[in-house]
Design a protein around this motif. Structure first.
Motif, PDB file in Angstrom:
ATOM      1  N   PRO C 122      33.801 -14.141  25.262  1.00 29.29           N
ATOM      2  CA  PRO C 122      32.994 -12.905  25.312  1.00 29.29           C
ATOM      3  C   PRO C 122      33.186 -11.858  24.299  1.00 29.29           C
ATOM      4  CG  PRO C 122      34.803 -12.777  26.937  1.00 29.29           C
ATOM      5  CD  PRO C 122      34.373 -14.299  26.410  1.00 29.29           C
ATOM      6  N   ASN C 123      34.434 -11.717  23.788  1.00 23.74           N
ATOM      7  CA  ASN C 123      34.970 -10.781  22.702  1.00 23.74           C
ATOM      8  C   ASN C 123      33.931 -11.363  21.439  1.00 23.74           C
ATOM      9  OD1 ASN C 123      36.846 -13.143  22.613  1.00 23.74           O
ATOM     10  ND2 ASN C 123      37.689 -11.779  21.006  1.00 23.74           N
ATOM     11  N   ILE C 124      33.434 -12.371  21.188  1.00 23.72           N
ATOM     12  CA  ILE C 124      32.783 -12.460  19.830  1.00 23.72           C
ATOM     13  C   ILE C 124      31.907 -11.430  19.690  1.00 23.72           C
ATOM     14  CG2 ILE C 124      31.531 -14.048  18.566  1.00 23.72           C
ATOM     15  CD1 ILE C 124      34.149 -15.289  19.157  1.00 23.72           C
ATOM     16  N   ILE C 126      32.257  -8.440  20.277  1.00 21.97           N
ATOM     17  CA  ILE C 126      32.902  -7.156  19.613  1.00 21.97           C
ATOM     18  C   ILE C 126      33.043  -7.353  18.321  1.00 21.97           C
ATOM     19  CG2 ILE C 126      35.162  -5.963  19.925  1.00 21.97           C
ATOM     20  CD1 ILE C 126      35.219  -6.284  22.651  1.00 21.97           C
ATOM     21  N   GLY C 127      33.462  -8.655  17.947  1.00 18.87           N
ATOM     22  CA  GLY C 127      33.773  -9.140  16.358  1.00 18.87           C
ATOM     23  C   GLY C 127      32.521  -8.969  15.653  1.00 18.87           C
ATOM     24  N   GLU C 128      31.363  -9.042  16.183  1.00 18.46           N
ATOM     25  CA  GLU C 128      29.984  -9.115  15.486  1.00 18.46           C
ATOM     26  C   GLU C 128      29.904  -7.448  15.076  1.00 18.46           C
ATOM     27  OE1 GLU C 128      28.596 -11.409  14.100  1.00 18.46           O
ATOM     28  OE2 GLU C 128      28.270 -13.156  15.514  1.00 18.46           O
ATOM     29  N   SER C 130      32.253  -5.293  14.956  1.00 20.85           N
ATOM     30  CA  SER C 130      33.456  -4.875  14.004  1.00 20.85           C
ATOM     31  C   SER C 130      32.795  -5.197  12.438  1.00 20.85           C
ATOM     32  CB  SER C 130      34.597  -5.405  14.391  1.00 20.85           C
ATOM     33  OG  SER C 130      34.911  -5.257  15.744  1.00 20.85           O
ATOM     34  N   ILE C 131      32.170  -6.221  12.353  1.00 23.32           N
ATOM     35  CA  ILE C 131      32.045  -6.932  11.099  1.00 23.32           C
ATOM     36  C   ILE C 131      30.849  -5.870  10.335  1.00 23.32           C
ATOM     37  CG2 ILE C 131      30.939  -8.750   9.759  1.00 23.32           C
ATOM     38  CD1 ILE C 131      32.477 -10.566  11.726  1.00 23.32           C
ATOM     39  N   LYS C 134      32.573  -2.653   9.796  1.00 27.13           N
ATOM     40  CA  LYS C 134      33.936  -2.369   9.291  1.00 27.13           C
ATOM     41  C   LYS C 134      35.018  -1.884  10.255  1.00 27.13           C
ATOM     42  CE  LYS C 134      33.526  -5.290   5.671  1.00 27.13           C
ATOM     43  NZ  LYS C 134      32.850  -6.248   6.771  1.00 27.13           N
ATOM     44  N   LEU C 135      34.971  -2.127  11.351  1.00 26.91           N
ATOM     45  CA  LEU C 135      35.785  -1.355  12.060  1.00 26.91           C
ATOM     46  C   LEU C 135      37.140  -2.234  12.463  1.00 26.91           C
ATOM     47  CD1 LEU C 135      33.155  -0.256  14.982  1.00 26.91           C
ATOM     48  CD2 LEU C 135      34.114   1.061  13.016  1.00 26.91           C
ATOM     49  N   ASN C 139      40.331  -3.530  20.248  1.00 28.45           N
ATOM     50  CA  ASN C 139      39.333  -4.374  21.023  1.00 28.45           C
ATOM     51  C   ASN C 139      39.806  -4.705  22.423  1.00 28.45           C
ATOM     52  OD1 ASN C 139      38.249  -6.426  18.283  1.00 28.45           O
ATOM     53  ND2 ASN C 139      37.993  -4.285  18.433  1.00 28.45           N
TER      54      ASN C 139
END
Lengths: 85, 381, 206
Positions: C122-124, C126-128, C130-131, C134-135, C139
């Motif tokens: 599920p946290n992918i 959040i990665g998207e 963030s990318i 640029k955060l 998380n």
């Protein structure tokens, strides 16, 4: 070979969800990774699966993939020489 | 703010069903990894550390807990019930439950599973564990890829400091399934030999399974002999790629700095690093870069993946527990599988089990989605 | 510890509608399934981000809801922007999990897709996000039976009061393959809506 190249372009667009790109946008010698189509490491893995599924070619070294996926031209040549289906 | 402690703990793994036994096996350099030939999981043989089901169910029977549980639930309940028993803390509204896992009961999605597909919901897993062990409040399920286990310690500490809970029990677990193994195989990430973290000849991960549990508390009367203070913690995203680690180790560096800042210690105070070390080419290289950027390249470091494999959402917690015992025993344990450095920057990999006075250790983990977590632990003075 | 925090902005995506601070900013009257709806909405916002099309359903939902809130923040990605991301839902990545499971069900003839497998966490999503912005921030992804205002409130307060984050983007992003619902809000020192359990529940229920 031309048929294969066309097929590759269609499959790449479909498999890699390149929604805003058409077959006409990809030239045979365009660089696919990095600045070219902007493909990344997951796309490379996905192409390895595609080679296996559609052409019966098994790659086990992702680094090998990088060379083969240089351009549509290079891919088509490699597939023609190595395909088992 | 209160001092927060990580205290009573348990590990259910292929190296034993008790933290002490598991640590003794690590001391003796016994690995839980073995070649598995199971075509129901993968067409070719693979290395993994798998819990013996017969032993697991026999052990579970002695608990006297009734219910129709999945394999993972058996592992989690076995592990957590032991910790609750030892901690002797009455379960009331001031006691929280955190469950950390990446995939939970994902095996029930298989068409041959006898369990209902509902069991795949992580909130249902949370409810099953909560009810089996008599918790009063809704479980907090943390599913944040491979940092889940260690992140849960930070989360428990934060909820205690917020005054939501006085004590939090964490249970962390993931199982070896066809789902996971085929996925990592499609990433060409599986090693066809026992993994070799940081080694020149490393060729990828082994996936393993464990359940691990721990009590996080502010109560100084609830401390086990190996209890540690949670000095500081921090997480940071690489903001770079959803599956590949950052080439600069940015997120890992930032997470360690965040933990240091909170803990009021210096980098020189760190006696030991329990790193992530999955034995993939990129992960280990990124860690080497990050630890060098932080000036931590001389600190003794190990990866425990050579003992358990990569146990995904549980790895950070099981490795923290081993780290606590490492402090208690004043012993640095061998980074199994390592022989020759194969990263571009120097690291002080532990190659022999060594007695050394230890006070403070750093646990780090990284995962898909670009997440990184670092937690600093210190002996209770 | 005494700093007051507010809900600076909030976004909802449900029932073929997207709203920002209670005002509907996009709606589609056609009967669309989720993936068609979210793509049409993405197009209407004229966001040029080809990676969107590679995302799974959950990431598309979380990405677009975040985009509604963060695009207004005029984030300069060259600078430090310490906005933590704390998401929650009920179904984790179950829709994508089922896709991966289907792809391996026929044991003699399977080609699991790495591009599918990577989204089985599920946290992918959040990665998207963030990318995109640029955060390099904190998380966490939580799973609850239903929206849990209290757990989110206390966790967010903790991140802010310990200076782990300057602002927190948090809320609920749920997609189970058919039904979808996003409710995200940005917690900050600025704003007018108090960051309290009552207010969060009130906004969630509107």
């Amino acid at each position: 070979m031309e048929v294969l190249k066309q097929e590759l372009k269609e499959n790449i667009i479909e498999q890699l969800n390149l929604e805003d790109i058409t077959v006409e946008d990809i030239a045979d010698n365009d660089v696919l990774f990095g600045d070219g189509l902007g493909l990344d490491s997951i796309d490379a893995l996905e192409l390895i699966v595609m080679l296996d599924k559609n052409y019966g070619i098994k790659l086990t070294d992702p680094k090998e993939g990088r060379a083969i996926f240089g351009s549509i031209e290079v891919m088509a040549k490699y597939i023609t020489e190595h395909r088992t289906k | 703010m209160n001092k927060i402690y990580a205290s009573y703990n348990n590990i259910i793994s292929s190296l034993g069903f008790d933290s002490e036994i598991v640590v003794q096996n690590i001391q003796d350099k016994n690995s839980g990894l073995q070649l598995i030939e199971d075509k129901a999981i993968l067409s070719q043989p693979f290395y993994s550390s798998i819990i013996n089901s017969k032993d697991l169910y026999a052990n579970f029977k002695t608990l006297g807990i009734e219910g129709d549980f999945t394999r993972l639930e058996h592992m989690m309940i076995s592990s957590l019930s032991k910790v609750i028993g030892e901690a002797k803390i009455p379960i009331n509204n001031r006691v929280g439950l955190i469950i950390s896992t990446t995939k939970g009961n994902v095996d029930v999605l298989d068409k041959n599973s006898r369990f209902s597909k509902e069991r795949a919901y992580l909130s249902v897993l949370g409810r099953v564990i909560k009810e089996a062990l008599g918790f009063k409040k809704e479980a907090i399920v943390v599913s944040n890829a491979c940092v889940s286990g260690v992140l849960s310690i930070a989360i428990a500490k934060r909820y205690i400091n917020q005054g939501v809970y006085d004590n939090v029990f964490i249970v962390s677990g993931d199982i070896v399934t066809e789902f996971i193994i085929t996925g990592f195989n499609s990433f060409q990430a599986l090693s066809n030999e026992p993994c070799k973290p940081y080694d020149k000849n490393r060729s990828g991960v082994n996936i393993g399974e464990v359940a691990a549990s721990i009590l996080v508390t502010k109560d100084t009367n609830a401390l086990s002999k190996e209890a540690v203070v949670v000095l500081g913690e921090g997480s940071s995203n690489d903001a770079n790629h959803i599956s590949g680690p950052s080439r600069t180790g940015e997120g890992l560096c930032r997470s360690v700095k965040s933990a240091i800042k909170e803990s009021n210690i210096t980098f020189n105070d760190i006696d030991y690093i329990s790193a992530h070390g999955t034995a993939t080419l990129f992960n280990d290289e990124t860690e080497a870069i990050a630890f060098n950027r932080l000036g931590l390249n001389k600190v003794p470091l190990n990866s425990l993946k050579g003992y358990f494999g990569h146990t995904l959402g549980a790895s950070g917690l099981v490795e923290t527990i081993v780290g606590m015992h490492s402090l208690q025993n004043n012993t640095l344990y061998t980074s199994l599988g390592f022989s020759e450095l194969g990263v571009s920057k120097p690291l002080n990999i532990i190659t022999e089990t060594t007695s050394r006075k230890l006070d403070t250790f750093l646990k780090t983990a990284s995962g898909f989605g670009g997440c990184n977590t670092a937690v600093l632990f210190q002996k209770v003075k | 510890m005494n700093t007051k925090y507010y809900i600076k902005s909030f976004c909802q995506i449900k029932d073929n509608k997207i709203s920002l601070n209670k005002s509907v900013i996009y709606k589609n009257e056609d009967t669309l399934d989720f993936l068609d709806f979210i793509k049409t909405a993405y197009r209407s916002f004229e966001i040029n981000y080809p990676k969107f099309f590679k995302m799974d359903g959950l990431s598309k939902l979380a990405f677009l809801a975040s985009e509604v809130l963060l695009s207004r923040e005029k984030i300069n990605t060259e600078e430090e922007n310490n906005i933590a991301i704390v998401f929650s839902n009920k179904s984790s990545s179950l829709d994508t999990d089922k896709k991966h499971q289907e792809s391996i069900q026929d044991k003699d003839n399977y080609y699991p897709s790495p591009a599918v497998f990577v989204y089985t966490l599920p946290n992918i999503c959040i990665g998207e996000i963030s990318i995109k912005y640029k955060l390099h921030s904190e998380n966490s992804f939580f799973i609850f039976d239903s929206f849990n205002a209290e757990y989110l409130l206390e966790y967010t307060k903790s991140l802010l009061s310990t200076n782990k984050a300057k602002e927190v983007l948090c809320g609920w992003v749920e997609f189970n393959g058919i039904e979808y619902e996003a409710f995200l809000y940005l917690v900050s020192k600025e704003g007018t809506i108090a960051h309290t359990k009552q207010e969060i529940i009130k906004l969630y229920n509107t």
